[in-house]
Write an enzyme that holds these catalytic residues in place. Structure first.
Site, PDB file in Angstrom:
ATOM      1  N   TYR A 146       0.734 -39.466   2.392  1.00 40.29           N
ATOM      2  CA  TYR A 146       1.936 -38.805   1.879  1.00 40.29           C
ATOM      3  C   TYR A 146       1.898 -37.291   2.071  1.00 40.29           C
ATOM      4  CZ  TYR A 146       2.674 -43.301  -0.494  1.00 40.29           C
ATOM      5  OH  TYR A 146       2.834 -44.631  -0.783  1.00 40.29           O
ATOM      6  N   LYS A 195      -9.694 -49.679   3.504  1.00 39.86           N
ATOM      7  CA  LYS A 195      -9.439 -50.525   4.676  1.00 39.86           C
ATOM      8  C   LYS A 195     -10.480 -50.113   5.729  1.00 39.86           C
ATOM      9  CE  LYS A 195      -6.873 -53.550   6.903  1.00 39.86           C
ATOM     10  NZ  LYS A 195      -6.943 -54.991   6.567  1.00 39.86           N
ATOM     11  N   ASP A 227      -6.083 -55.428   1.477  1.00 40.34           N
ATOM     12  CA  ASP A 227      -5.288 -56.656   1.589  1.00 40.34           C
ATOM     13  C   ASP A 227      -5.850 -57.740   0.664  1.00 40.34           C
ATOM     14  OD1 ASP A 227      -7.405 -56.317   3.311  1.00 40.34           O
ATOM     15  OD2 ASP A 227      -6.584 -57.521   4.929  1.00 40.34           O
ATOM     16  N   ASP A 251      -0.521 -46.435  -4.848  1.00 39.37           N
ATOM     17  CA  ASP A 251       0.912 -46.485  -5.134  1.00 39.37           C
ATOM     18  C   ASP A 251       1.363 -47.946  -5.196  1.00 39.37           C
ATOM     19  OD1 ASP A 251       3.550 -45.870  -5.398  1.00 39.37           O
ATOM     20  OD2 ASP A 251       3.823 -45.039  -3.388  1.00 39.37           O
ATOM     21  N   ASP A 255       1.749 -50.579  -8.875  1.00 33.07           N
ATOM     22  CA  ASP A 255       3.007 -51.260  -9.212  1.00 33.07           C
ATOM     23  C   ASP A 255       2.789 -52.764  -9.336  1.00 33.07           C
ATOM     24  OD1 ASP A 255       4.497 -49.005  -9.381  1.00 33.07           O
ATOM     25  OD2 ASP A 255       5.971 -49.583  -7.861  1.00 33.07           O
TER      26      ASP A 255
END
Ligand code: NAD
Length: 366
Positions: A146, A195, A227, A251, A255
């Protein structure tokens, strides 16, 4: 103990829910013999109405001078509020971004805890929920995809876009240290999510997290690919304690984790910097649709205040007392409208605050 706390009621339901959290803190002070000095500052629409800007320099300086900040939420209805006719840099959210940046908040903490009394709101099957779950997602806030260089361009008539994911070892180390410190206040387990089978930034993340882990031999460290983590959160959420991860993975995972707990009115959060200082706020917004009607659930803000006691003021027993008071009031069947179910007693914002404040004393909320 004396502490200086800045309160930011904000907009919409903000003043109502912060008022209830302060009520609970007042009872904590009385019971445990602490003195909290409060100062209120305006942020968002409330500040625009008085000062013409969403955050003044004075408000920023006051927030910086505190041991911690407890915030409600800011913003209004974008379709009807005059705040959204201002240019973007003058709107309520600009004040929030500015204060977060000015306070150097780099670690965001979101607990996902399933109250047994609210199990029905959990979308997972009972055999998956098992004994329930209690995890904390720790997300890096200032680096990664970001904030990396990005551009949209055209090459040989074909449109393309590029984003970059950059972390340096210092950014990784400071959040890893926070993660291990916080695991020590919980169940001594860190799951670092990356990852590393594909990304260089993740391989560096993993290396630095392992270096930090060497200083915390009492904390168990495991690595998990993002994942797999997304899958495990809905397959066996009870396995997690602290999930430590970078900005974008956090992020998404935070959620996902909060959704499996059920209600938005119950979700607290904290953002920390390198010192003990933190900004504590509910995960939900300012709910303008129910503002001023004594309908808002104050529990997310009250639980944010409990996080403040634990992480900024180092008052673990007091934080436990607040969390247990919430649990007790739920156990007795009291609910605000958003978490109401059959056979329970529906109460308003103020009554819920009163009940929790009373339960701090341990003698029951009747
Ligand atoms: P919201 O979270 O305010 O509301 C979504 C729905 O959940 C609404 O129906 C609301 O009534 C309900 N709800 C939320 N909190 C509740 C509570 N404590 N008790 C009972 N019901 C509750 O999201 P939104 O409507 O998308 O946003 C409203 C405003 O809040 C916008 O201006 C948005 O920008 C702002 N916002 C601020 C923050 C923040 O201050 N950090 C975060 C998210 C949204």
């Amino acid at each position: 103990m004396k502490h200086k706390i800045v309160l930011i009621p904000g907009d919409g339901i903000g003043p109502e829910i912060v008022g209830e959290a302060k009520k609970v803190l007042d009872h904590v002070c009385q019971k445990y013999g602490h003195e909290f000095q409060y100062e209120e500052v305006l942020l968002g629409g409330a500040s625009i109405d008085v000062h013409g800007v969403p955050l003044t320099d004075e408000a920023m300086a006051t927030a910086k001078s505190a041991d911690a900040v407890l915030m409600g939420s800011i913003g209004g209805d974008a379709a009807t509020s005059p705040w959204y006719r201002l240019e973007p840099s003058k709107r309520p959210e600009a004040g929030l971004l500015r204060i977060r940046k000015g306070l150097n908040l780099f670690a965001n903490l979101r607990p996902a805890y399933l109250y047994s009394q609210l199990k029905d709101a959990c979308p997972l099957r009972p055999d998956i929920i098992g004994e329930g779950f209690d995890m904390l997602i720790m997300r890096e806030l200032t680096g990664g995809l970001y904030f990396g260089e990005r551009k949209t361009y055209e090459e040989n008539g074909i449109r393309a876009a590029m984003d970059t994911l950059v972390y340096n070892e210092e950014e990784i180390r400071r959040i890893a240290v926070k993660g291990f410190q916080i695991a020590r206040k919980r169940r001594n387990k860190v799951t670092s999510v990356d990852k590393a089978n594909v990304l260089d930034s993740s391989r560096l993340w993993r290396k630095v997290v392992e270096e930090v882990a060497a200083d915390y031999p009492d904390v168990e460290l495991e690595h998990m690919l993002v994942d797999n983590c997304a899958m495990q959160l809905v397959r066996d959420p009870g396995q997690f304690d602290v999930i430590l991860t970078e900005n974008m993975f956090g992020d998404i995972l935070s959620d996902e984790a909060s959704m499996v707990t059920g209600s938005i009115g119950m979700l607290s959060s904290a953002s920390l910097n390198e010192t003990r200082f933190g900004l504590y706020e509910p995960s939900h917004g300012s709910a303008p649709d129910i503002a001023g009607q004594d309908k808002a659930n104050p529990i997310a803000t009250i639980l944010s205040a409990a996080m403040m006691l634990r992480y900024s003021l180092d008052l673990d027993a007091e934080a436990d007392a607040v969390e247990q008071a919430v649990e007790k009031v739920l156990e007795e069947g009291y609910r605000t409208g958003d978490i109401m179910s059959d056979g329970c007693t529906c109460v308003g914002t103020r009554e819920m605050g009163d009940l929790i404040a009373k339960a701090i004393w341990g003698g029951g909320s009747h």
